[in-house]
Design a protein around this motif. Sequence first.
Motif, PDB file in Angstrom:
ATOM      1  N   PHE A  86       9.235  -0.397   4.430  1.00 41.81           N
ATOM      2  CA  PHE A  86       8.238  -0.564   2.885  1.00 41.81           C
ATOM      3  C   PHE A  86       7.541  -1.141   2.813  1.00 41.81           C
ATOM      4  O   PHE A  86       6.516  -1.506   2.690  1.00 41.81           O
ATOM      5  CB  PHE A  86       9.572   0.691   2.193  1.00 41.81           C
ATOM      6  N   ILE A  87       8.354  -2.537   2.658  1.00 41.87           N
ATOM      7  CA  ILE A  87       8.068  -3.242   2.218  1.00 41.87           C
ATOM      8  C   ILE A  87       6.570  -4.537   3.053  1.00 41.87           C
ATOM      9  O   ILE A  87       5.653  -4.792   3.038  1.00 41.87           O
ATOM     10  CB  ILE A  87       8.883  -4.784   1.437  1.00 41.87           C
ATOM     11  N   ARG A  88       7.041  -3.985   4.687  1.00 40.53           N
ATOM     12  CA  ARG A  88       6.270  -4.655   5.973  1.00 40.53           C
ATOM     13  C   ARG A  88       5.444  -3.354   5.624  1.00 40.53           C
ATOM     14  O   ARG A  88       3.775  -4.015   5.626  1.00 40.53           O
ATOM     15  CB  ARG A  88       7.309  -4.211   6.849  1.00 40.53           C
ATOM     16  N   ALA A  89       5.218  -2.330   5.719  1.00 37.40           N
ATOM     17  CA  ALA A  89       3.897  -1.341   5.788  1.00 37.40           C
ATOM     18  C   ALA A  89       3.032  -1.873   3.668  1.00 37.40           C
ATOM     19  O   ALA A  89       1.833  -1.909   4.356  1.00 37.40           O
ATOM     20  CB  ALA A  89       4.346  -0.162   5.520  1.00 37.40           C
ATOM     21  N   THR A  90       3.684  -2.213   3.281  1.00 38.86           N
ATOM     22  CA  THR A  90       3.216  -2.226   1.787  1.00 38.86           C
ATOM     23  C   THR A  90       2.359  -3.393   2.209  1.00 38.86           C
ATOM     24  O   THR A  90       1.862  -3.361   1.435  1.00 38.86           O
ATOM     25  CB  THR A  90       4.300  -2.262   0.733  1.00 38.86           C
ATOM     26  N   ALA A  91       2.927  -4.516   2.406  1.00 38.87           N
ATOM     27  CA  ALA A  91       2.544  -5.718   2.409  1.00 38.87           C
ATOM     28  C   ALA A  91       1.462  -5.760   3.417  1.00 38.87           C
ATOM     29  O   ALA A  91       0.152  -6.432   3.168  1.00 38.87           O
ATOM     30  CB  ALA A  91       3.698  -6.401   2.559  1.00 38.87           C
ATOM     31  N   SER A  92       1.616  -4.801   4.782  1.00 38.94           N
ATOM     32  CA  SER A  92      -0.041  -4.671   5.497  1.00 38.94           C
ATOM     33  C   SER A  92      -0.994  -3.807   4.799  1.00 38.94           C
ATOM     34  O   SER A  92      -2.414  -4.637   5.500  1.00 38.94           O
ATOM     35  CB  SER A  92       0.040  -3.856   6.707  1.00 38.94           C
ATOM     36  N   VAL A  93      -0.417  -3.516   4.014  1.00 40.14           N
ATOM     37  CA  VAL A  93      -2.105  -2.833   3.144  1.00 40.14           C
ATOM     38  C   VAL A  93      -2.314  -3.211   2.371  1.00 40.14           C
ATOM     39  O   VAL A  93      -3.432  -3.658   2.519  1.00 40.14           O
ATOM     40  CB  VAL A  93      -1.127  -1.239   2.611  1.00 40.14           C
TER      41      VAL A  93
END
Length: 306
Positions: A86-93
């Motif tokens: 979740f953190i990696r996807a949110t950070a990319s967005v």
Amino acid sequence: MVVFDSKTYSKRLLHLISWSHWFTFFNIIATIGLSSFYICSEGGPETLLGQFYLVTTWFSHMGFLTFMTFVLILFPIILIFPNTRFIRATASVVFTIQLLVLLLDAYIYNSLGYHLNASSSAQIFDLISTQIQYNSRMFWFVSIVLTLAIFAFELTVSNYAWKHLRDLQKLVFAKFIVIGLVCSFFFSHTLHIWADANLEYDILRQDTVLPLSYPSTAKTLLTKYGMFDREAYIERTTKPLAFTDAIPHYPLINELCPTKPAIQQSVFMVVNDEILTEKQIKQFSQLQDLYNEWNSQINVISRKDM
């Protein structure tokens, strides 16, 4: 690949924070590179000091904005919900949106001369709608390609930083880069305080080049401790607007050009063959030659004017 499923909450949190630092570091470099559009759209400073200020404030300010995105958005999410995917996807967005907004702001600044703001939203919407109406296919094609390219870059950097986190932590050069950015931040603001007090326009004219840029000024603080003469500053500020030479006295002309009195009455004469005598008809027919001569002269004058 590093797996943290069996680790405790604190260790998993520390690894996520360490990863987010490196992820933010790579985005700082990307932001500095994309923000070069602002520098290219403006003329370069003339003095060496102005050029040095431009480089330091450019690197430090864009790095500061990216770091604030991490502090205000990404870091609280990590503390609240430290889930790796979740953190990696949110950070990319989040960072994809930041870079897209940066490109949009650079385009608006290059077109209109100012940054994204609420007071000029009407002009900004008109500019975007004009581009869509002019060539909607190209507009949406470029927008989609940029979005996918930036998002792919974010996913690649995120995956690289996650897989090579241990190797990245052993690197030393990143510390020197961060120290250089911090020193540049304080140096640029200190230099701007000096430039503002001494009216160095080669530095002051760069205040509005970068987005969300509010350089430091300390005239009030310096005046409080007797290190700044406000009256002399106001005099230097208004001096370029003062008249140094006496205003010439031009002669007054009271005479007016003579004007013809307005026509109070017009006469229209309508004639035909039935009410004219033969003598009058003969006299009117003789005017044809005079009319042709006058008409030829008028045509010659008109062609000369053209």
